[in-house]
Design a protein around this motif. Structure first.
Motif, PDB file in Angstrom:
ATOM      1  N   ILE A   1       0.847  -1.197   0.000  1.00 54.28           N
ATOM      2  CA  ILE A   1       0.000   0.000   0.000  1.00 54.28           C
ATOM      3  C   ILE A   1       0.883   1.249   0.000  1.00 54.28           C
ATOM      4  O   ILE A   1       0.622   2.221  -0.724  1.00 54.28           O
ATOM      5  N   GLY A   2       1.934   1.233   0.809  1.00 55.08           N
ATOM      6  CA  GLY A   2       2.849   2.363   0.842  1.00 55.08           C
ATOM      7  C   GLY A   2       3.487   2.622  -0.506  1.00 55.08           C
ATOM      8  O   GLY A   2       3.596   3.782  -0.942  1.00 55.08           O
ATOM      9  N   ARG A   3       3.905   1.554  -1.190  1.00 53.68           N
ATOM     10  CA  ARG A   3       4.519   1.726  -2.520  1.00 53.68           C
ATOM     11  C   ARG A   3       3.489   2.245  -3.522  1.00 53.68           C
ATOM     12  O   ARG A   3       3.794   3.082  -4.374  1.00 53.68           O
ATOM     13  N   ALA A   4       2.254   1.738  -3.434  1.00 50.99           N
ATOM     14  CA  ALA A   4       1.212   2.192  -4.355  1.00 50.99           C
ATOM     15  C   ALA A   4       0.880   3.659  -4.121  1.00 50.99           C
ATOM     16  O   ALA A   4       0.658   4.423  -5.069  1.00 50.99           O
ATOM     17  N   LEU A   5       0.847   4.082  -2.873  1.00 44.13           N
ATOM     18  CA  LEU A   5       0.596   5.489  -2.566  1.00 44.13           C
ATOM     19  C   LEU A   5       1.715   6.370  -3.103  1.00 44.13           C
ATOM     20  O   LEU A   5       1.470   7.461  -3.640  1.00 44.13           O
ATOM     21  N   ALA A   6       2.963   5.888  -2.970  1.00 45.87           N
ATOM     22  CA  ALA A   6       4.090   6.653  -3.499  1.00 45.87           C
ATOM     23  C   ALA A   6       4.009   6.760  -5.013  1.00 45.87           C
ATOM     24  O   ALA A   6       4.262   7.821  -5.596  1.00 45.87           O
ATOM     25  N   ALA A   7       3.626   5.662  -5.671  1.00 44.52           N
ATOM     26  CA  ALA A   7       3.512   5.688  -7.133  1.00 44.52           C
ATOM     27  C   ALA A   7       2.405   6.630  -7.584  1.00 44.52           C
ATOM     28  O   ALA A   7       2.500   7.231  -8.669  1.00 44.52           O
ATOM     29  N   GLY A   8       1.376   6.774  -6.748  1.00 46.51           N
ATOM     30  CA  GLY A   8       0.279   7.659  -7.095  1.00 46.51           C
ATOM     31  C   GLY A   8       0.494   9.090  -6.650  1.00 46.51           C
ATOM     32  O   GLY A   8      -0.400   9.928  -6.811  1.00 46.51           O
ATOM     33  N   GLY A   9       1.645   9.375  -6.055  1.00 41.04           N
ATOM     34  CA  GLY A   9       1.942  10.734  -5.625  1.00 41.04           C
ATOM     35  C   GLY A   9       1.248  11.160  -4.353  1.00 41.04           C
ATOM     36  O   GLY A   9       1.173  12.355  -4.052  1.00 41.04           O
ATOM     37  N   ASP A  10       0.748  10.203  -3.568  1.00 40.25           N
ATOM     38  CA  ASP A  10       0.069  10.527  -2.316  1.00 40.25           C
ATOM     39  C   ASP A  10       1.120  10.778  -1.229  1.00 40.25           C
ATOM     40  O   ASP A  10       1.969   9.930  -0.953  1.00 40.25           O
ATOM     41  N   ALA A  11       1.050  11.935  -0.588  1.00 36.25           N
ATOM     42  CA  ALA A  11       2.033  12.298   0.437  1.00 36.25           C
ATOM     43  C   ALA A  11       1.995  11.362   1.637  1.00 36.25           C
ATOM     44  O   ALA A  11       2.976  11.266   2.385  1.00 36.25           O
ATOM     45  N   ALA A  12       0.891  10.654   1.833  1.00 34.30           N
ATOM     46  CA  ALA A  12       0.783   9.738   2.973  1.00 34.30           C
ATOM     47  C   ALA A  12       1.774   8.594   2.877  1.00 34.30           C
ATOM     48  O   ALA A  12       2.063   7.931   3.882  1.00 34.30           O
ATOM     49  N   ALA A  13       2.323   8.332   1.690  1.00 33.47           N
ATOM     50  CA  ALA A  13       3.311   7.258   1.529  1.00 33.47           C
ATOM     51  C   ALA A  13       4.507   7.471   2.442  1.00 33.47           C
ATOM     52  O   ALA A  13       5.129   6.503   2.907  1.00 33.47           O
ATOM     53  N   ALA A  14       4.855   8.735   2.711  1.00 34.83           N
ATOM     54  CA  ALA A  14       6.002   9.044   3.561  1.00 34.83           C
ATOM     55  C   ALA A  14       5.759   8.663   5.010  1.00 34.83           C
ATOM     56  O   ALA A  14       6.686   8.702   5.827  1.00 34.83           O
ATOM     57  N   ARG A  15       4.528   8.323   5.353  1.00 39.78           N
ATOM     58  CA  ARG A  15       4.213   7.851   6.703  1.00 39.78           C
ATOM     59  C   ARG A  15       3.862   6.361   6.698  1.00 39.78           C
ATOM     60  O   ARG A  15       4.240   5.628   7.602  1.00 39.78           O
ATOM     61  N   VAL A  16       3.143   5.920   5.676  1.00 37.66           N
ATOM     62  CA  VAL A  16       2.664   4.535   5.656  1.00 37.66           C
ATOM     63  C   VAL A  16       3.818   3.556   5.465  1.00 37.66           C
ATOM     64  O   VAL A  16       3.904   2.541   6.166  1.00 37.66           O
ATOM     65  N   SER A  17       4.716   3.825   4.530  1.00 40.39           N
ATOM     66  CA  SER A  17       5.837   2.910   4.296  1.00 40.39           C
ATOM     67  C   SER A  17       6.743   2.788   5.522  1.00 40.39           C
ATOM     68  O   SER A  17       7.086   1.663   5.933  1.00 40.39           O
ATOM     69  N   PRO A  18       7.163   3.897   6.142  1.00 40.98           N
ATOM     70  CA  PRO A  18       7.963   3.754   7.369  1.00 40.98           C
ATOM     71  C   PRO A  18       7.220   3.024   8.477  1.00 40.98           C
ATOM     72  O   PRO A  18       7.822   2.242   9.220  1.00 40.98           O
ATOM     73  N   LEU A  19       5.919   3.279   8.597  1.00 34.39           N
ATOM     74  CA  LEU A  19       5.129   2.571   9.605  1.00 34.39           C
ATOM     75  C   LEU A  19       5.158   1.074   9.352  1.00 34.39           C
ATOM     76  O   LEU A  19       5.368   0.275  10.278  1.00 34.39           O
ATOM     77  N   ALA A  20       4.958   0.684   8.094  1.00 32.47           N
ATOM     78  CA  ALA A  20       4.940  -0.738   7.754  1.00 32.47           C
ATOM     79  C   ALA A  20       6.278  -1.396   8.060  1.00 32.47           C
ATOM     80  O   ALA A  20       6.336  -2.499   8.628  1.00 32.47           O
ATOM     81  N   TRP A  21       7.373  -0.731   7.688  1.00 28.42           N
ATOM     82  CA  TRP A  21       8.697  -1.294   7.979  1.00 28.42           C
ATOM     83  C   TRP A  21       8.975  -1.311   9.479  1.00 28.42           C
ATOM     84  O   TRP A  21       9.565  -2.266  10.008  1.00 28.42           O
ATOM     85  N   GLY A  22       8.536  -0.275  10.197  1.00 32.51           N
ATOM     86  CA  GLY A  22       8.746  -0.248  11.635  1.00 32.51           C
ATOM     87  C   GLY A  22       7.996  -1.354  12.351  1.00 32.51           C
ATOM     88  O   GLY A  22       8.532  -2.004  13.259  1.00 32.51           O
ATOM     89  N   LEU A  23       6.750  -1.596  11.939  1.00 31.07           N
ATOM     90  CA  LEU A  23       5.976  -2.685  12.533  1.00 31.07           C
ATOM     91  C   LEU A  23       6.591  -4.037  12.202  1.00 31.07           C
ATOM     92  O   LEU A  23       6.594  -4.950  13.039  1.00 31.07           O
ATOM     93  N   THR A  24       7.117  -4.181  10.979  1.00 28.49           N
ATOM     94  CA  THR A  24       7.787  -5.426  10.602  1.00 28.49           C
ATOM     95  C   THR A  24       9.005  -5.665  11.481  1.00 28.49           C
ATOM     96  O   THR A  24       9.210  -6.767  12.008  1.00 28.49           O
ATOM     97  N   ALA A  25       9.820  -4.622  11.656  1.00 30.74           N
ATOM     98  CA  ALA A  25      11.004  -4.743  12.499  1.00 30.74           C
ATOM     99  C   ALA A  25      10.627  -5.040  13.942  1.00 30.74           C
ATOM    100  O   ALA A  25      11.280  -5.847  14.623  1.00 30.74           O
ATOM    101  N   ALA A  26       9.562  -4.403  14.432  1.00 35.36           N
ATOM    102  CA  ALA A  26       9.124  -4.630  15.811  1.00 35.36           C
ATOM    103  C   ALA A  26       8.672  -6.062  16.023  1.00 35.36           C
ATOM    104  O   ALA A  26       8.960  -6.677  17.059  1.00 35.36           O
ATOM    105  N   LEU A  27       7.964  -6.625  15.042  1.00 37.37           N
ATOM    106  CA  LEU A  27       7.516  -8.012  15.176  1.00 37.37           C
ATOM    107  C   LEU A  27       8.703  -8.968  15.156  1.00 37.37           C
ATOM    108  O   LEU A  27       8.790  -9.884  15.983  1.00 37.37           O
ATOM    109  N   VAL A  28       9.639  -8.753  14.230  1.00 29.98           N
ATOM    110  CA  VAL A  28      10.832  -9.604  14.164  1.00 29.98           C
ATOM    111  C   VAL A  28      11.646  -9.469  15.445  1.00 29.98           C
ATOM    112  O   VAL A  28      12.114 -10.468  16.014  1.00 29.98           O
ATOM    113  N   GLY A  29      11.826  -8.234  15.926  1.00 28.34           N
ATOM    114  CA  GLY A  29      12.576  -8.024  17.153  1.00 28.34           C
ATOM    115  C   GLY A  29      11.923  -8.683  18.357  1.00 28.34           C
ATOM    116  O   GLY A  29      12.605  -9.273  19.203  1.00 28.34           O
TER     117      GLY A  29
END
Length: 443
Positions: free
Chosen positions: A378-406
């Motif tokens: 979703i973050g990548r799709a938002l970035a491809a569509g020029g949606d500024a929310a991508a700058a928050r959604v993608s980091p959130l997704a990666w942060g949650l992934t790292a938190a789960l792995v950690g």
């Protein structure tokens, strides 16, 4: 909006804020924690709110969590038939109460957050992180009071509230001076260290992607520095293992940024603060550090030894194990030690629920990772569509992934994935694609 909606929201945020406050509990018929009370009240408010409007609609992801609830419930009920003592039954009953509260909270919270949208989601994440910041602040105050005077802050602050006794962890003594490890409101310094992994890893990529001059950039930097300093103060090896594992995940998309001035300067600040403290008692801290890296100590061997119970138990009850929350009963039978946890979530998983329970939990984790993958897409799709929310959604997704792995890595030697906070993390993971995916709906 329903007249009861503000009450429901308040109970939800109060629950999320306090999920790590394990020391706040009362002994009635059993141990009744603040989180138990708030969760139960939230679930009642959620049910009343839905019944008031005869509204049974939930997001698909909430329905899936309800399906997992039913599957885990079936495994635990079938495991009931492996119980053979009154003590085992009592432990199973306590475990069932916690399971019902945790998983029903996960279902209701996902349903609520998925319906309420982005602003509500960010408030939920912020409230959860604020609760851990509050916990860490209490931990450092606890440590400061103990170091300065040897006094017990818990006796002055918590005991009048709960009527119970608690104190900071005393790791040992060096030349007559106590070595303290803050446990804050969690009850154990390792629990605090592992729980702090989540906000550290979730907030870090969001901080890295904030625009220069953003109003939250400096507050997030100071928050991360403070949480990391508290993490080090816990002396938790499992916490640092989880943090390192999560940072390896974040290195995939943010490798260069992790080595940028934006990270290195705050780290230098933390390093200078530590150097100033250590320089005053260099020999003392050298001895403490040596004890924490000693892999031949009794505590370390115990963490590894419990894995030897898995084949022994599976030989007796391979499919469903000994029964939920029954490791302590088995451990007492083998060693004579009472009320002793397995010091590994995975040992508890296999010993208490067998191959069936372990396989089911693996499927649940797979579902969480699938939701994370969807959120990253979703973050990548938002970035491809020029949606500024991508700058928050993608980091959130990666942060949650790292938190789960950690969190998974840290639980190799500790048992926190059965705690309330893990279900808040799971809620944030499951709900994220439902919340942010709406931005893609028109296309």
């Amino acid at each position: 909006m329903s007249r009861r909606q503000p009450v429901l929201d308040a109970l939800f945020f109060a629950t999320v804020f306090t999920v790590t406050f394990a020391k706040i509990y009362w002994t009635l018929a059993g141990d009744l924690s603040l989180s138990d009370v708030l969760t139960a009240l939230f679930l009642v408010a959620f049910a009343v709110n839905r019944l008031e409007h005869l509204d049974a609609r939930v997001a698909r992801c909430a329905a899936v969590t309800l399906g997992f609830f039913a599957a885990f419930l079936a495994v635990y009920l079938l495991g009931f038939f492996n119980l053979d003592t009154a003590e085992a039954l009592a432990q199973w009953a306590k475990g069932m109460v916690k399971f019902l509260l945790h998983f029903l909270f996960l279902f209701a919270a996902v349903a609520l957050v998925a319906r309420r949208g982005e602003r509500f989601y960010w408030w939920a994440l912020g409230t959860f992180c604020a609760g851990l910041v509050f916990n860490a602040l209490y931990g450092l105050l606890q440590l400061g009071v103990a170091q300065a005077s040897g006094a017990n802050l818990d006796a002055a602050v918590l005991s009048p509230l709960t009527g119970g006794a608690s104190q900071i962890n005393v790791y040992g003594a060096i030349e007559g001076a106590n070595v303290y490890r803050p446990n804050a409101l969690t009850g154990d310094p390792n629990h605090l260290g592992i729980e702090l992994v989540v906000p550290l890893l979730v907030l870090l990529p969001i901080y890295l992607r904030l625009e220069r001059g953003h109003r939250l950039r400096t507050p997030l930097m100071l928050t991360l520095m403070f949480l990391f300093l508290t993490e080090l103060a816990t002396l938790s090896r499992s916490g640092l293992l989880g943090l390192a594992s999560g940072l390896l995940v974040l290195a995939l998309p943010y490798g260069r940024k992790l080595l940028s001035r934006q990270v290195l300067l705050p780290l230098a600040g933390v390093g200078l603060a530590l150097a100033a403290v250590v320089a005053q008692r260099a020999d003392f801290f050298r001895t403490v550090l040596r004890s924490r890296v000693d892999t031949g100590a009794n505590g370390t061997s115990t963490h590894f030894a419990v894995y030897g119970f898995i084949p022994d138990v599976l030989a007796q009850n391979p499919l469903l194990g000994l029964g939920l929350n029954n490791f302590a009963v088995y451990y007492e039978f083998v060693t004579g030690r009472t009320n002793f946890g397995p010091h590994s979530f995975y040992v508890a998983l296999f010993v208490e629920t067998g191959l069936v329970g372990a396989a089911l939990f693996a499927v649940f984790l797979g579902y969480l990772f699938r939701r994370l993958s969807l959120c990253r897409r979703i973050g990548r799709a938002l970035a491809a569509g020029g949606d500024a929310a991508a700058a928050r959604v993608s980091p959130l997704a990666w942060g949650l992934t790292a938190a789960l792995v950690g969190t998974m890595a840290a639980n190799l030697f500790y048992l926190t994935m059965s705690f309330y906070y893990f279900f808040v993390l799971a809620m944030l993971i499951v709900a994220a694609p439902a919340v942010f995916g709406r931005r893609l709906a028109p296309t």
